[in-house]
Design a protein around this motif. Structure first.
Motif, PDB file in Angstrom:
ATOM      1  N   ILE A   3      25.265   2.890 -12.953  1.00 37.67           N
ATOM      2  CA  ILE A   3      24.136   2.777 -13.856  1.00 37.67           C
ATOM      3  C   ILE A   3      24.512   1.779 -14.927  1.00 37.67           C
ATOM      4  O   ILE A   3      25.485   1.965 -15.647  1.00 37.67           O
ATOM      5  N   ARG A   4      23.732   0.701 -15.058  1.00 40.51           N
ATOM      6  CA  ARG A   4      24.102  -0.363 -15.983  1.00 40.51           C
ATOM      7  C   ARG A   4      22.925  -0.700 -16.906  1.00 40.51           C
ATOM      8  O   ARG A   4      21.770  -0.633 -16.538  1.00 40.51           O
ATOM      9  N   HIS A   5      23.274  -1.074 -18.126  1.00 45.44           N
ATOM     10  CA  HIS A   5      22.328  -1.650 -19.073  1.00 45.44           C
ATOM     11  C   HIS A   5      21.139  -0.744 -19.357  1.00 45.44           C
ATOM     12  O   HIS A   5      20.008  -1.207 -19.516  1.00 45.44           O
ATOM     13  N   LEU A   6      21.382   0.565 -19.398  1.00 43.68           N
ATOM     14  CA  LEU A   6      20.329   1.489 -19.769  1.00 43.68           C
ATOM     15  C   LEU A   6      20.335   1.691 -21.263  1.00 43.68           C
ATOM     16  O   LEU A   6      21.374   1.661 -21.901  1.00 43.68           O
ATOM     17  N   ALA A   7      19.157   1.921 -21.819  1.00 46.25           N
ATOM     18  CA  ALA A   7      19.078   2.277 -23.232  1.00 46.25           C
ATOM     19  C   ALA A   7      19.750   3.611 -23.442  1.00 46.25           C
ATOM     20  O   ALA A   7      19.790   4.452 -22.534  1.00 46.25           O
ATOM     21  N   PRO A   8      20.309   3.866 -24.639  1.00 42.31           N
ATOM     22  CA  PRO A   8      21.023   5.118 -24.882  1.00 42.31           C
ATOM     23  C   PRO A   8      20.223   6.357 -24.525  1.00 42.31           C
ATOM     24  O   PRO A   8      20.739   7.296 -23.937  1.00 42.31           O
ATOM     25  N   ALA A   9      18.922   6.400 -24.858  1.00 41.80           N
ATOM     26  CA  ALA A   9      18.136   7.595 -24.572  1.00 41.80           C
ATOM     27  C   ALA A   9      18.016   7.828 -23.081  1.00 41.80           C
ATOM     28  O   ALA A   9      18.115   8.951 -22.590  1.00 41.80           O
ATOM     29  N   THR A 102      30.947   5.350 -21.010  1.00 45.86           N
ATOM     30  CA  THR A 102      31.592   4.380 -21.898  1.00 45.86           C
ATOM     31  C   THR A 102      30.605   3.330 -22.394  1.00 45.86           C
ATOM     32  O   THR A 102      31.005   2.300 -22.926  1.00 45.86           O
ATOM     33  N   SER A 103      29.307   3.597 -22.212  1.00 49.25           N
ATOM     34  CA  SER A 103      28.277   2.657 -22.641  1.00 49.25           C
ATOM     35  C   SER A 103      27.058   3.429 -23.104  1.00 49.25           C
ATOM     36  O   SER A 103      26.616   4.357 -22.420  1.00 49.25           O
ATOM     37  N   GLY A 104      26.506   3.061 -24.264  1.00 47.20           N
ATOM     38  CA  GLY A 104      25.304   3.713 -24.770  1.00 47.20           C
ATOM     39  C   GLY A 104      25.602   4.992 -25.505  1.00 47.20           C
ATOM     40  O   GLY A 104      25.308   5.140 -26.686  1.00 47.20           O
ATOM     41  N   GLU A 190      35.707   5.596 -13.052  1.00 41.56           N
ATOM     42  CA  GLU A 190      36.085   5.046 -11.748  1.00 41.56           C
ATOM     43  C   GLU A 190      35.303   3.777 -11.445  1.00 41.56           C
ATOM     44  O   GLU A 190      34.093   3.694 -11.682  1.00 41.56           O
ATOM     45  N   GLY A 191      35.999   2.787 -10.944  1.00 43.07           N
ATOM     46  CA  GLY A 191      35.361   1.541 -10.543  1.00 43.07           C
ATOM     47  C   GLY A 191      34.866   0.685 -11.688  1.00 43.07           C
ATOM     48  O   GLY A 191      34.135  -0.283 -11.467  1.00 43.07           O
ATOM     49  N   GLY A 192      35.254   1.036 -12.921  1.00 48.45           N
ATOM     50  CA  GLY A 192      34.800   0.267 -14.066  1.00 48.45           C
ATOM     51  C   GLY A 192      33.366   0.528 -14.461  1.00 48.45           C
ATOM     52  O   GLY A 192      32.802  -0.199 -15.292  1.00 48.45           O
ATOM     53  N   ALA A 193      32.748   1.565 -13.897  1.00 42.52           N
ATOM     54  CA  ALA A 193      31.356   1.884 -14.222  1.00 42.52           C
ATOM     55  C   ALA A 193      31.261   2.413 -15.648  1.00 42.52           C
ATOM     56  O   ALA A 193      32.223   2.923 -16.211  1.00 42.52           O
ATOM     57  N   GLY A 194      30.077   2.305 -16.226  1.00 43.73           N
ATOM     58  CA  GLY A 194      29.858   2.854 -17.554  1.00 43.73           C
ATOM     59  C   GLY A 194      29.554   4.329 -17.541  1.00 43.73           C
ATOM     60  O   GLY A 194      29.482   4.964 -18.598  1.00 43.73           O
TER      61      GLY A 194
END
Length: 210
Positions: A3-9, A102-104, A190-194
């Motif tokens: 899952i990439r570049h999703l808004a925090p909510a 690790t993102s959002g 794992e795999g560098g995913a967020g």
């Protein structure tokens, strides 16, 4: 699936889910707690006592180090009562923390013996929120699948995170425990995913009642 570049909510809705339940729990009150069986236990557990516990602190003993947590016993007595009851029954022993973001938003999610993100203790209970909840670094809160669907899954916030006030905050990590979680997060998923399983597996080996 990554899952990439999703808004925090949006990411929060995907992340902070536990097991769905067929019967929502009643909202607990100050006098007694209500826990509703749903027959979907990832690991069998007895229902917690309906009277709040007086326990004020626990230590998560993990493969990455100890994480001491002070509990919000007065503010969230039913949530604390459930967590302590499960800990006393050994429910969390030898379970893996199954999700890291690790993102959002920045959390480590644990408490599911199945390791799938869908498992729970076979009962649910109500939220203990008042709309003022925030999720700064150090927060310990319940994951859920919607209103009043709390079970056994919880998350540890390692950096300030923007979330709606829908997740019961029932504890705070100490500085040393927060650093343990930050070290886990530094290795990534794992795999560098967020969003995914921690790259370095994290096992809760036990929970000490302080």
């Amino acid at each position: 699936m990554r899952i990439r570049h999703l808004a925090p909510a949006a990411l929060a809705l995907l992340l902070l889910t536990g097991c769905s339940t067929t019967a929502p729990a009643e909202t607990p009150d100050a006098a007694a707690c209500s826990y509703v069986s749903d027959g979907q236990a990832a690991r069998e557990a007895e229902l917690p006592p309906t009277e709040p516990t007086g326990v004020g602190a626990v230590t998560l003993e993990t493969s990455a180090g100890e994480i001491a947590v002070s509990l919000e016993t007065e503010r969230t007595p039913c949530t604390v009562g459930s967590f302590v009851s499960l800990a006393e029954q050994g429910y969390f022993d030898e379970t893996q923390c199954h999700r890291l973001t690790t993102s959002g938003i920045y959390v480590l999610q644990c408490g599911d013996p199945s390791g799938t993100g869908t498992g729970g203790p076979g009962y649910s209970f109500g939220d203990e929120v008042d709309g003022s909840e925030t999720y700064p670094a150090g927060t310990v809160a319940m994951a859920n699948a919607g209103p009043d669907t709390n079970g056994s899954q919880f998350f540890l916030v390692y950096e300030d995170s923007q979330l709606p006030p829908s997740y019961t905050v029932f504890g705070q990590m100490d500085d040393a425990g927060l650093e343990v979680v930050r070290e886990i997060a530094a290795v990534g998923a794992e795999g560098g995913a967020g969003d995914g399983a921690p790259a370095t597996p994290v096992t809760i080996t036990g929970v000490a009642i302080d």
